[in-house]
Motif scaffolding. Structure first.
Motif, mmCIF file in Angstrom:
data_model
loop_
_atom_site.group_PDB
_atom_site.id
_atom_site.type_symbol
_atom_site.label_atom_id
_atom_site.label_comp_id
_atom_site.label_asym_id
_atom_site.label_seq_id
_atom_site.Cartn_x
_atom_site.Cartn_y
_atom_site.Cartn_z
ATOM 1 N N LEU A 128 9.050 2.893 -5.896
ATOM 2 C CA LEU A 128 7.986 3.770 -5.412
ATOM 3 C C LEU A 128 8.256 4.077 -3.950
ATOM 4 O O LEU A 128 8.248 3.167 -3.110
ATOM 5 C CB LEU A 128 6.615 3.112 -5.587
ATOM 6 N N ASN A 129 8.539 5.331 -3.673
ATOM 7 C CA ASN A 129 8.814 5.776 -2.304
ATOM 8 C C ASN A 129 9.922 4.955 -1.646
ATOM 9 O O ASN A 129 9.828 4.565 -0.486
ATOM 10 C CB ASN A 129 7.539 5.769 -1.465
ATOM 11 N N CYS A 161 -1.015 5.082 -2.402
ATOM 12 C CA CYS A 161 -0.557 6.479 -2.337
ATOM 13 C C CYS A 161 -1.735 7.409 -2.614
ATOM 14 O O CYS A 161 -1.890 7.956 -3.709
ATOM 15 C CB CYS A 161 0.578 6.708 -3.338
ATOM 16 N N TYR A 162 -2.553 7.593 -1.586
ATOM 17 C CA TYR A 162 -3.801 8.348 -1.749
ATOM 18 C C TYR A 162 -3.624 9.861 -1.640
ATOM 19 O O TYR A 162 -4.585 10.600 -1.843
ATOM 20 C CB TYR A 162 -4.840 7.861 -0.749
ATOM 21 N N GLN A 205 8.239 9.280 -6.329
ATOM 22 C CA GLN A 205 7.990 9.626 -4.935
ATOM 23 C C GLN A 205 6.666 10.361 -4.829
ATOM 24 O O GLN A 205 6.365 11.247 -5.638
ATOM 25 C CB GLN A 205 9.096 10.522 -4.381
ATOM 26 N N THR A 206 5.910 9.977 -3.816
ATOM 27 C CA THR A 206 4.665 10.663 -3.487
ATOM 28 C C THR A 206 4.828 11.251 -2.087
ATOM 29 O O THR A 206 5.833 10.999 -1.410
ATOM 30 C CB THR A 206 3.471 9.691 -3.516
ATOM 31 N N LEU A 207 3.838 11.970 -1.648
ATOM 32 C CA LEU A 207 3.908 12.570 -0.316
ATOM 33 C C LEU A 207 4.067 11.498 0.764
ATOM 34 O O LEU A 207 4.729 11.732 1.777
ATOM 35 C CB LEU A 207 2.660 13.417 -0.062
ATOM 36 N N GLU A 208 3.511 10.316 0.530
ATOM 37 C CA GLU A 208 3.658 9.237 1.519
ATOM 38 C C GLU A 208 5.123 8.896 1.767
ATOM 39 O O GLU A 208 5.498 8.503 2.870
ATOM 40 C CB GLU A 208 2.909 7.973 1.057
ATOM 41 N N GLY A 209 5.964 9.055 0.763
ATOM 42 C CA GLY A 209 7.384 8.750 0.905
ATOM 43 C C GLY A 209 8.237 9.930 1.311
ATOM 44 O O GLY A 209 9.455 9.795 1.448
ATOM 45 N N CYS A 247 -4.350 21.142 -12.835
ATOM 46 C CA CYS A 247 -4.607 21.545 -11.451
ATOM 47 C C CYS A 247 -3.482 21.241 -10.469
ATOM 48 O O CYS A 247 -3.430 21.826 -9.401
ATOM 49 C CB CYS A 247 -5.908 20.920 -10.954
ATOM 50 N N GLY A 248 -2.587 20.315 -10.784
ATOM 51 C CA GLY A 248 -1.471 20.012 -9.895
ATOM 52 C C GLY A 248 -1.780 19.063 -8.754
ATOM 53 O O GLY A 248 -0.888 18.721 -7.981
ATOM 54 N N LEU A 249 -3.014 18.610 -8.628
ATOM 55 C CA LEU A 249 -3.381 17.739 -7.509
ATOM 56 C C LEU A 249 -2.712 16.369 -7.577
ATOM 57 O O LEU A 249 -2.566 15.700 -6.571
ATOM 58 C CB LEU A 249 -4.902 17.539 -7.464
ATOM 59 N N CYS A 250 -2.305 15.968 -8.771
ATOM 60 C CA CYS A 250 -1.737 14.634 -8.959
ATOM 61 C C CYS A 250 -0.219 14.661 -9.037
ATOM 62 O O CYS A 250 0.403 13.692 -9.486
ATOM 63 C CB CYS A 250 -2.315 14.006 -10.221
ATOM 64 N N THR A 251 0.416 15.721 -8.561
ATOM 65 C CA THR A 251 1.865 15.873 -8.676
ATOM 66 C C THR A 251 2.608 14.789 -7.899
ATOM 67 O O THR A 251 2.304 14.524 -6.739
ATOM 68 C CB THR A 251 2.310 17.257 -8.165
ATOM 69 N N VAL A 252 3.574 14.182 -8.568
ATOM 70 C CA VAL A 252 4.521 13.249 -7.957
ATOM 71 C C VAL A 252 5.909 13.680 -8.415
ATOM 72 O O VAL A 252 6.048 14.476 -9.344
ATOM 73 C CB VAL A 252 4.259 11.779 -8.364
ATOM 74 N N LEU A 253 6.930 13.153 -7.760
ATOM 75 C CA LEU A 253 8.291 13.399 -8.215
ATOM 76 C C LEU A 253 8.751 12.172 -8.995
ATOM 77 O O LEU A 253 8.706 11.052 -8.483
ATOM 78 C CB LEU A 253 9.230 13.657 -7.045
#
Length: 154
Positions: free
Chosen positions: A7-8, A31-32, A71-75, A43-49
């Motif tokens: 994760l990240n 990962c908020y 990966q989330t935006l935090e990473g 809706c796409g709000l929960c998108t991760v890679l």
């Protein structure tokens, strides 16, 4: 059940239930930026890679990511920092709630296609719901970022 994943960029061992969704797993680990929106993959709000591909974490069982990279935006702060200012300059983040999903999909798009057309950008971002801006601000921001990269290379 216990799963191992990355994760990240960090190895993670997590104890999960068989019905745990990926959105709950990543949020449980801080990962908020991954937001709960429609919970119906619309809706796409929960998108991760997931292994570099954008997925909607509200529709993926956490057990399915065992041994994989999430990966989330935090990473992805450094990669995102390059272009989020361009989106903000276009007034495209009025409330900001949809922004992480747009950023995640834009990162995936730009990794795949370094010089997308406006139609390709629209197609890649089509799964993101934004109720404030009408999507044109995001498109203008991404286009301005791409244009600035071209100028910097010239």
């Amino acid at each position: 059940m216990e799963i191992k994943l990355t994760l990240n960029g960090r190895s993670l061992t997590a104890s999960i239930g068989a019905d745990t969704l990926l959105i709950d797993l990543v949020r449980d680990h801080g990962c908020y930026s991954v937001k709960r929106g429609c919970e119906t993959a619309n809706c796409g709000l929960c998108t991760v890679l997931l292994d570099g591909t954008p997925v909607l974490s509200c529709s993926v069982l956490a057990a399915r990511v065992a041994g994989r990279h999430v990966q989330t935006l935090e990473g992805l702060q450094e990669e995102a920092a390059d272009f989020v200012g361009f989106i903000a300059d276009q007034g495209a983040e009025q409330c900001g709630f949809c922004n992480p999903g747009f950023v995640m999909n834009t990162i995936a798009l730009l990794r795949e296609n370094h010089d997308p057309t406006d139609d390709e950008i629209r197609a890649y971002l089509a799964g993101n719901l934004c109720r404030c801006s009408g999507y044109e601000g995001q498109l203008r921001g991404i286009r301005a970022y791409l244009d600035s990269r071209k100028e910097a290379r010239a």
